[in-house]
Design an enzyme around this catalytic site. Structure first.
Site, PDB file in Angstrom:
ATOM      1  N   GLU A 121      23.599  18.830  13.708  1.00 43.67           N
ATOM      2  CA  GLU A 121      23.947  17.192  13.866  1.00 43.67           C
ATOM      3  C   GLU A 121      22.751  16.442  13.738  1.00 43.67           C
ATOM      4  OE1 GLU A 121      26.585  16.514  17.017  1.00 43.67           O
ATOM      5  OE2 GLU A 121      27.862  18.029  16.598  1.00 43.67           O
ATOM      6  N   LYS A 141      39.596  17.985  25.222  1.00 46.18           N
ATOM      7  CA  LYS A 141      38.324  18.828  25.841  1.00 46.18           C
ATOM      8  C   LYS A 141      37.543  17.898  26.543  1.00 46.18           C
ATOM      9  CE  LYS A 141      34.590  19.321  23.624  1.00 46.18           C
ATOM     10  NZ  LYS A 141      33.330  19.169  22.948  1.00 46.18           N
ATOM     11  N   HIS A 147      34.393  25.153  19.793  1.00 39.34           N
ATOM     12  CA  HIS A 147      34.576  25.085  18.283  1.00 39.34           C
ATOM     13  C   HIS A 147      33.892  26.340  17.843  1.00 39.34           C
ATOM     14  CE1 HIS A 147      35.716  21.070  19.514  1.00 39.34           C
ATOM     15  NE2 HIS A 147      34.538  20.442  19.657  1.00 39.34           N
ATOM     16  N   ASP A 185      41.476  21.963  20.028  1.00 38.78           N
ATOM     17  CA  ASP A 185      39.994  22.226  19.319  1.00 38.78           C
ATOM     18  C   ASP A 185      39.773  21.582  18.173  1.00 38.78           C
ATOM     19  OD1 ASP A 185      37.821  23.459  18.351  1.00 38.78           O
ATOM     20  OD2 ASP A 185      37.779  24.839  20.045  1.00 38.78           O
ATOM     21  N   HIS A 186      39.273  20.547  18.005  1.00 39.37           N
ATOM     22  CA  HIS A 186      39.844  19.716  16.786  1.00 39.37           C
ATOM     23  C   HIS A 186      38.917  20.596  15.657  1.00 39.37           C
ATOM     24  CE1 HIS A 186      35.527  17.991  17.089  1.00 39.37           C
ATOM     25  NE2 HIS A 186      35.551  17.799  16.030  1.00 39.37           N
ATOM     26  N   ARG A 227      43.988   1.611  32.243  1.00 41.33           N
ATOM     27  CA  ARG A 227      43.712   0.705  33.543  1.00 41.33           C
ATOM     28  C   ARG A 227      43.619  -0.804  33.337  1.00 41.33           C
ATOM     29  NH1 ARG A 227      38.759   2.981  36.463  1.00 41.33           N
ATOM     30  NH2 ARG A 227      38.021   2.853  34.494  1.00 41.33           N
TER      31      ARG A 227
END
Ligand SMILES: NC(=O)C1=CN([C@@H]2O[C@H](COP(=O)(O)OP(=O)(O)OC[C@H]3O[C@@H](n4cnc5c(N)ncnc54)[C@H](OP(=O)(O)O)[C@@H]3O)[C@@H](O)[C@H]2O)C=CC1
Ligand SMILES: O=C1O[C@H](COP(=O)(O)O)[C@@H](O)[C@H](O)[C@H]1O
Length: 512
Positions: free
Chosen positions: A235, A167, A260, A196-197, A60
């Site tokens: 994580e 995603k 994932h 889906d990495h 944008r």
């Protein structure tokens, strides 16, 4: 280049990635700067980017090509796995352009079409186009519909037009179905690439190789020999980078399990495919997701699923606030930052074997692994206290970091007495192959240019996964007797309730 892979006769080799123009919608955003452009740059470093690839960033804000390039160049050295070399970047950058438009403005797409035609005229009127939808999900429909309105969903003879969709692919089954409808009105399924990495991670790809290219594992890969499987994604971050607003509407179940981690589970549990074509593999993966026993009442959810939020604590020596105190998170939020699920796969192979899947934010470290816990041998020979009771073998697939595979087995401790101790056989990618793994986005971008959708989720996989997740979300958010929200301290390994989930089966979480 000839296919040199003896394992995969029908391999679509990387050299088949075709020259194209990549149009990225949301190009001034974080994903483009930290992942997509660095992935394309790394492909250029490796000499794998097809010659003549052009990149058009669509967003944008007003920007010139030069300003857009300067922003990308500034961040690239900090995030690119192979650093930054002017001799690669400079010619690479010349092929990057910026296109200013609102996603909702059809005229902007018409101008884009004109620009693409201009590029393709320089290529003899032919051009492949790869549209990468990397915007917030509320714009996915507009972008796809507008591409169609100006005919950009169609390709010239002998060329292709493909779309990669980021995603989250929906927020529940109805929204995923709706998005699938919009996608299928605009692009054919074979031209649609749902990212889906995790599937692009080298270690996730290696699951099939481990299972089907080594004759020793597959005969044991069933409920006769395997007691339980654990999939953990831990994580050590929370809601940094302003993620709280998105995350609080999503939660661990939607953000990680639906996509994932169910993808990893399906790779571990699938039957051998008849071939390695995209549909051959995805046919088998979807059967696994379809065979998940549904936790479709609040009672079943309470019995098989634990949700929790972190409270204030310390991770890596740094104090962290609790989930509800995070920026852009509702102070009364009922969104889970941790989830643990007991999954049961009702197939002949997996009957009775629990697959425990857990994911949490603000845990002690960043690591994703799959552990396959084999049954213990009969306790006939080595069962006295003096020798030590042999536990079952454990095969650990380290998805990240320190990618590799290890096998825990029993060994005799050297010495006159017969005493046993578990030891580890360990394979590390870095030492065996002498180099780090490529980033997931590198592989996925290249595959989409080569027309290989094996590592992308198919429509039915996404919908089946939402079916499983929706039952749980409904029990949490719509039922009168909703299972409780547990708590864990930031920096701990999650709530006690998740330990109890495994204790009920006589199991415990593997320490990472
Ligand atoms: N960031 C990440 O690490 C990951 C992101 N994703 C997914 O990727 C997608 C993008 O994420 P991310 O890059 O972080 O998002 P950002 O918020 O950083 O970027 C959003 C982009 O969309 C553009 N944009 C917003 N509104 C409009 C509009 N009306 N018209 C035109 N352009 C507009 C912005 O342009 P402008 O700046 O000009 O306003 C910007 O380029 C999301 O779906 C996210 O879930 C998935 C995995 C990881
Ligand atoms: O898709 C997502 O993935 C990341 C984790 O990815 P990884 O490759 O770093 O393991 C997760 O942090 C994020 O919440 C989620 O949206």
């Amino acid at each position: 280049m000839a296919n040199t892979n003896p394992f995969r006769e029908d391999l679509v080799t990387r050299s088949q990635a075709a020259p194209c123009t990549v149009v990225i919608f949301g190009a001034t955003g974080d994903l483009t700067h930290r992942k997509l452009v660095p992935a394309l740059y790394n492909l250029a470093v490796e000499g794998e980017l097809p010659p003549g690839v052009k990149i058009i960033g669509f967003a944008r804000r007003e920007k010139s090509d030069e300003v857009f390039r300067a922003g990308l160049k500034e961040i690239n050295p900090k995030v690119s796995r192979s650093g930054h070399e002017a001799k690669i970047w400079d010619p690479f950058e010349e092929n990057i352009h910026y296109h200013q438009s609102e996603f909702q403005d059809v005229d902007g797409y018409q101008r884009l079409a004109d620009r693409l035609d201009e590029i393709d005229n320089g290529r003899g009127g032919k051009g492949n186009r790869l549209f990468y939808v990397a915007s917030a999900p509320e714009f996915f429909d507009d972008i796809l519909e507008n591409l169609k309105k100006v005919g950009l969903n169609e390709a010239a003879d002998g060329c292709w037009a493909r779309v990669i969709v980021e995603k989250p692919f929906g927020t529940d089954l109805p929204s995923a179905k709706h998005l699938n409808e919009v996608v299928s009105r605009t692009f054919a399924e074979k031209e649609t690439y749902r990212i889906d990495h995790y599937l692009g991670k080298e270690t996730a790809q290696n699951i099939m190789v481990l299972r089907f290219a080594n004759a020793i594992f597959e005969p044991l890969w069933n409920n006769r020999y395997i007691e339980q499987v654990q999939i953990t994604c831990s994580e050590n971050l929370g809601m940094e980078g302003g993620r709280g607003g998105y995350y609080d509407k999503s939660g661990a179940m939607r953000d990680m399990i639906q996509n994932h981690l169910l993808q990893l589970l399906s790779l571990v549990a699938m039957e051998p495919p008849t071939d390695l074509s995209a549909d051959g593999v995805r046919d088998e993966k979807v059967k696994v997701i379809r065979s998940l026993r549904q936790w479709d009442t609040p009672e079943k959810v309470a019995e098989n699923v634990v949700r929790a939020q972190y409270t204030a604590g310390t991770v890596d020596g740094v104090s962290r606030v609790g989930y509800r105190e995070e920026d852009r998170v509702d102070p009364e939020s009922m969104t889970e930052s941790y989830v643990a699920v007991r999954c049961m796969i009702d197939t002949w192979r997996w009957s009775g074997v629990p697959f425990y899947v857990r994911m949490g934010k603000q845990l002690p470290k960043k690591a994703t692994e799959i552990s396959i816990h084999f049954k213990s041998p009969p306790s006939v020979l080595f069962n006295s206290d003096s020798s030590g009771t042999p536990g079952g073998n454990v095969l650990v697939i380290r998805i990240q970091p320190d990618e590799g595979i290890s096998l825990r087995m029993m060994s005799k401790i050297p010495g006159a007495n017969l005493r046993l101790e578990p030891v580890k056989m360990d394979f590390h990618y870095a030492t065996s192959f002498g180099k780090g793994s490529p980033e997931a986005y590198e592989r996925l971008l290249l595959d989409s240019m080569a027309g290989d959708a094996t590592l992308f989720a198919r429509r039915d996989e996404v919908e089946e996964a939402w079916k499983f997740v929706d039952h749980i979300e409904r029990a949490w958010h719509e039922s009168d007797n909703a299972p409780p929200m547990a708590e864990y301290t930031a920096g701990s390994w999650g709530p006690k309730e998740a330990d109890d989930l495994l204790k009920q089966d006589g199991n415990e979480w593997r320490r990472l």
